[in-house]
Design a protein around this motif. Structure first.
Motif, PDB file in Angstrom:
ATOM      1  N   THR A 118       0.817  -1.216   0.000  1.00 33.58           N
ATOM      2  CA  THR A 118       0.000   0.000   0.000  1.00 33.58           C
ATOM      3  C   THR A 118       0.852   1.268   0.000  1.00 33.58           C
ATOM      4  OG1 THR A 118      -0.175  -0.155   2.408  1.00 33.58           O
ATOM      5  CG2 THR A 118      -1.968  -1.106   1.113  1.00 33.58           C
ATOM      6  N   TYR A 119       2.170   1.091   0.090  1.00 31.54           N
ATOM      7  CA  TYR A 119       3.090   2.233  -0.027  1.00 31.54           C
ATOM      8  C   TYR A 119       3.011   2.823  -1.431  1.00 31.54           C
ATOM      9  CZ  TYR A 119       7.485   4.841  -0.128  1.00 31.54           C
ATOM     10  OH  TYR A 119       8.423   5.820  -0.270  1.00 31.54           O
ATOM     11  N   PHE A 120       2.707   1.963  -2.402  1.00 32.39           N
ATOM     12  CA  PHE A 120       2.677   2.400  -3.788  1.00 32.39           C
ATOM     13  C   PHE A 120       1.240   2.647  -4.247  1.00 32.39           C
ATOM     14  CE2 PHE A 120       7.056   1.535  -4.345  1.00 32.39           C
ATOM     15  CZ  PHE A 120       7.345   0.355  -3.670  1.00 32.39           C
ATOM     16  N   SER A 121       1.050   3.694  -5.029  1.00 28.11           N
ATOM     17  CA  SER A 121      -0.286   3.971  -5.554  1.00 28.11           C
ATOM     18  C   SER A 121      -0.404   3.599  -7.023  1.00 28.11           C
ATOM     19  CB  SER A 121      -0.624   5.452  -5.381  1.00 28.11           C
ATOM     20  OG  SER A 121       0.333   6.249  -6.060  1.00 28.11           O
ATOM     21  N   HIS A 122       0.762   3.449  -7.696  1.00 27.31           N
ATOM     22  CA  HIS A 122       0.721   3.150  -9.110  1.00 27.31           C
ATOM     23  C   HIS A 122       0.603   1.652  -9.342  1.00 27.31           C
ATOM     24  CE1 HIS A 122       4.976   2.758  -7.915  1.00 27.31           C
ATOM     25  NE2 HIS A 122       4.974   1.739  -8.755  1.00 27.31           N
ATOM     26  N   LEU A 123       0.151   1.274 -10.507  1.00 29.27           N
ATOM     27  CA  LEU A 123       0.141  -0.133 -10.894  1.00 29.27           C
ATOM     28  C   LEU A 123       1.559  -0.539 -11.286  1.00 29.27           C
ATOM     29  CD1 LEU A 123      -3.122  -0.405 -13.027  1.00 29.27           C
ATOM     30  CD2 LEU A 123      -2.775  -0.918 -10.609  1.00 29.27           C
TER      31      LEU A 123
END
Length: 126
Positions: free
Chosen positions: A101-106
């Motif tokens: 969940t640290y990343f928002s990009h695919l």
């Protein structure tokens, strides 16, 4: 934490279809971008497809684009991979995974995925 369990694998002939499912339990499924990866014998685990938290955005590996569809049902805590026009080179163990969940990009980078299922075998005969 989220626990993931894949199902739906099997043995099919080239040109046929399969639908894989990934049931999630634990922390809120809709919090995660989700992905499918696969690993053939003697090869590294490779990216197949990914889908955003809401299901509104998807991204596919070139090798499956136009043949595979990824979808999710957040109400059922389930991720799907519809595989059509299967080829022998699609033979592999297929894994679902939840992206940090640290990343928002695919992402197609397996190192950004932190929760993994145990895998389901897909075998395509020629």
């Amino acid at each position: 934490q989220v626990q993931l369990v894949e199902s739906g694998g099997g043995l099919v002939q080239a040109g046929e279809s399969l639908r894989l499912s990934c049931a999630a339990s634990g922390r809120t499924f809709s919090s995660y971008n989700m992905g499918w990866f696969r690993q053939a014998p003697g090869k590294e685990r490779e990216f197949v497809a990914t889908i955003s938290r809401s299901g509104g955005n998807t991204y596919f590996a070139n090798s499956v684009k136009g043949r595979f569809t990824i979808s999710r049902d957040n109400a059922k805590n389930t991720l799907y991979l519809q595989m059509n026009s299967l080829k022998p080179e699609d033979t592999a163990v297929y894994y679902c995974a939840a992206e940090s969940t640290y990343f928002s990009h695919l992402s197609a980078n397996k190192n950004e995925y932190v929760h993994w299922g145990q895998g389901t075998q897909v075998t395509v005969s020629s």
